[in-house]
Write a protein that holds these residues in place. Structure first.
Motif, mmCIF file in Angstrom:
data_model
loop_
_atom_site.group_PDB
_atom_site.id
_atom_site.type_symbol
_atom_site.label_atom_id
_atom_site.label_comp_id
_atom_site.label_asym_id
_atom_site.label_seq_id
_atom_site.Cartn_x
_atom_site.Cartn_y
_atom_site.Cartn_z
ATOM 1 N N THR A 61 -13.566 38.650 35.242
ATOM 2 C CA THR A 61 -14.028 37.699 36.278
ATOM 3 C C THR A 61 -13.939 38.499 37.412
ATOM 4 O O THR A 61 -13.588 39.659 37.701
ATOM 5 N N ALA A 62 -14.832 37.888 38.540
ATOM 6 C CA ALA A 62 -14.857 38.592 39.661
ATOM 7 C C ALA A 62 -13.961 37.760 40.847
ATOM 8 O O ALA A 62 -14.163 36.482 40.928
ATOM 9 N N PRO A 63 -13.269 38.262 41.725
ATOM 10 C CA PRO A 63 -12.375 37.498 42.409
ATOM 11 C C PRO A 63 -13.103 36.981 43.616
ATOM 12 O O PRO A 63 -14.012 37.509 44.306
ATOM 13 N N GLU A 64 -12.751 35.676 43.738
ATOM 14 C CA GLU A 64 -13.404 34.717 44.969
ATOM 15 C C GLU A 64 -12.686 33.692 45.330
ATOM 16 O O GLU A 64 -13.185 32.640 45.397
ATOM 17 N N GLU A 65 -11.285 33.903 45.250
ATOM 18 C CA GLU A 65 -10.349 32.637 45.454
ATOM 19 C C GLU A 65 -10.329 32.280 46.933
ATOM 20 O O GLU A 65 -10.252 32.906 47.589
ATOM 21 N N PRO A 66 -10.642 31.142 47.191
ATOM 22 C CA PRO A 66 -10.245 30.359 48.342
ATOM 23 C C PRO A 66 -8.941 30.501 48.767
ATOM 24 O O PRO A 66 -8.022 30.516 48.000
ATOM 25 N N ARG A 67 -8.534 30.810 50.371
ATOM 26 C CA ARG A 67 -7.362 31.338 50.696
ATOM 27 C C ARG A 67 -6.525 30.006 50.703
ATOM 28 O O ARG A 67 -6.730 28.997 51.103
ATOM 29 N N GLY A 68 -5.368 30.005 49.980
ATOM 30 C CA GLY A 68 -4.386 28.830 49.965
ATOM 31 C C GLY A 68 -3.390 28.824 51.139
ATOM 32 O O GLY A 68 -3.522 29.897 52.199
ATOM 33 N N VAL A 69 -2.613 28.119 51.212
ATOM 34 C CA VAL A 69 -1.571 27.833 52.197
ATOM 35 C C VAL A 69 -0.144 28.491 51.784
ATOM 36 O O VAL A 69 0.324 28.028 50.859
ATOM 37 N N GLU A 70 0.457 29.208 52.621
ATOM 38 C CA GLU A 70 1.520 30.036 52.225
ATOM 39 C C GLU A 70 2.751 28.992 52.259
ATOM 40 O O GLU A 70 3.000 28.275 53.275
ATOM 41 N N PRO A 71 3.368 28.781 51.130
ATOM 42 C CA PRO A 71 4.485 27.953 50.988
ATOM 43 C C PRO A 71 5.812 28.074 51.770
ATOM 44 O O PRO A 71 6.042 29.441 52.158
ATOM 45 N N GLU A 72 6.280 27.192 52.275
ATOM 46 C CA GLU A 72 7.440 27.522 53.011
ATOM 47 C C GLU A 72 8.505 28.425 52.342
ATOM 48 O O GLU A 72 9.287 29.169 53.040
ATOM 49 N N ALA A 73 8.622 27.892 50.955
ATOM 50 C CA ALA A 73 9.549 28.888 50.140
ATOM 51 C C ALA A 73 9.214 30.228 50.442
ATOM 52 O O ALA A 73 10.052 31.014 50.239
#
Length: 411
Positions: A61-73
């Protein structure tokens, strides 16, 4: 993969094979066709008999992940970890370098608040890697690179999701494309030693069911702390480098995915509208292995605006905003990341009593961990694929769509 990503020895046992899966970091636009090619990426974990490193066999696979939101945990745990390291006397010197994770998040502000300066063109007193090094295909080179960034008397801090926790809690969804290594402290010690570093201390945290923060230095004079010895002894007793132990993840994957689909089907039969929260990489193998579609899960809510308006890989399940989730008034919401429960419970009180953890949809007890055996022990030969078992079709669990949830949400 022709040789171990860590030690270079070409002697493996295949311990978990999920067959053909979608790429965990490719979120197509909602409404785009779901094609067989999208879910044609083999996802397999192997365990090295020499160094005990669990690792991704291949990744096309080729990495192309949309940036997530860092959880509070994660943010809370980072503060706790830095405080623990400082209290133990390991934050010495005045410069810091961080090898970041593609998922985001950083410890640098926590270190600069303590007077550290970011080293840009030289070695540093403190080198940090929080869930970053697992993304490196060449593990030997990655550890050498971290060692090269370290001052002669500096400390390397590496945080990782423990393989012991993954096996103990049946966390087979931790396996994903782009994550090339799954460490125990035992295997990490070997990788550090090969890079000229010595394991000195370790801290345990509850994050993800079991996270370890390890400290290492160049000096062989500082002996490992008693806590290091305790963790290593616990791993030996658990048999976490024994392929038979780690192969229990295969049973967990098959039974848990079957139970998850059965629960979703039962909810659909009762005309209960089921949604999910968290378009995380761990949800991808769960949805794919269970054969989930919009007939079973109407949509997945996620706080990341980069993921909203897309769909879950390998499925037609759309990704929506949390606001859309609230407006839909779901009967049940599957929380794909259990660590988010305190945060989402506080943020969305309207959903009180509707949260469901994936573990609550199945009642299969965890397979017991097996006491470690000698290196000469050979595990029963693991089959190359599970695609032809009666419970699977095309590498995934046989699925027949229900329709009660379909088209409940229009993103």
């Amino acid at each position: 993969m022709m040789a171990c990503r860590g030690c270079g020895v070409a002697v493996f046992d295949r311990v978990l094979d999920l067959g053909s899966m979608p790429a965990a970091d490719f979120f197509p636009p909602v409404g785009s066709p779901v094609t067989p090619a999208e879910s044609a990426h083999r996802l397999t974990m192997a365990l090295c008999r020499e160094c005990g490193l669990a690792q991704l066999v291949d990744d096309d696979t080729a990495p192309e992940e949309p940036r997530g939101v860092e959880p509070e945990a994660l943010r809370t745990q980072a503060c706790t970890a830095v405080r623990a390291v400082a209290d133990a006397g390991y934050l010495t010197g005045d410069t810091v370098t961080e090898f970041g994770s593609p998922h985001g998040g950083t410890w640098l502000p926590l270190l600069t608040a303590r007077g550290f300066r970011v080293a840009t063109d030289r070695t540093a007193s403190v080198v940090i890697d929080c869930f970053g090094i697992m993304h490196e295909p060449d593990q030997r080179a990655a550890f050498s690179g971290r060692a090269a960034a370290l001052d002669a008397d500096g400390v390397l801090l590496i945080q990782f999701h423990s393989l012991t926790a993954i096996v103990k809690h049946q966390q087979w969804t931790a396996l994903r494309h782009g994550h090339f290594a799954y460490y125990s402290l035992t295997s990490l010690r070997r990788l550090l030693a090969d890079a000229g570093l010595h394991l000195t201390h370790a801290w345990l945290f509850d994050l993800y069911g079991g996270t370890v923060l390890a400290a290492a230095s160049r000096s062989p004079c500082a002996p490992p702390t008693p806590r290091v010895h305790r963790i290593l002894a616990d791993e030996h007793m658990a048999g976490v480098t024994n392929p038979v132990t780690v192969q229990s993840l295969q049973l967990a994957a098959d039974t848990n995915a079957t139970a998850f689909r059965d629960w979703l089907t039962a909810m659909a039969d009762r005309h209960c509208r089921v949604f999910a929260y968290g378009a995380a990489s761990r949800a991808v193998p769960l949805f794919a292995h269970a054969g989930v579609d919009r007939g079973l899960v109407a949509a997945v809510a996620d706080a990341s605006t980069a993921k909203q308006g897309r769909r879950m890989p390998g499925t037609d399940v759309p990704i929506i905003s949390p606001e859309q989730l609230l407006r839909a008034h779901p009967d049940k919401v599957v929380l794909t990341l259990p660590d988010l429960l305190p945060e989402v419970s506080q943020r969305y009180p309207e959903l009180s009593g509707r949260w469901v953890l994936p573990s609550e949809t199945q009642r299969v007890p965890a397979p017991p961990l097996i006491r470690a055996r000698s290196r000469e022990h050979l595990a029963p030969r693991h089959r190359e694929t599970y695609a032809d078992t009666p419970t699977t079709r095309g590498g995934r669990l046989d699925s027949r769509s229900a329709a009660s949830n379909r088209d409940e949400v229009q993103p």
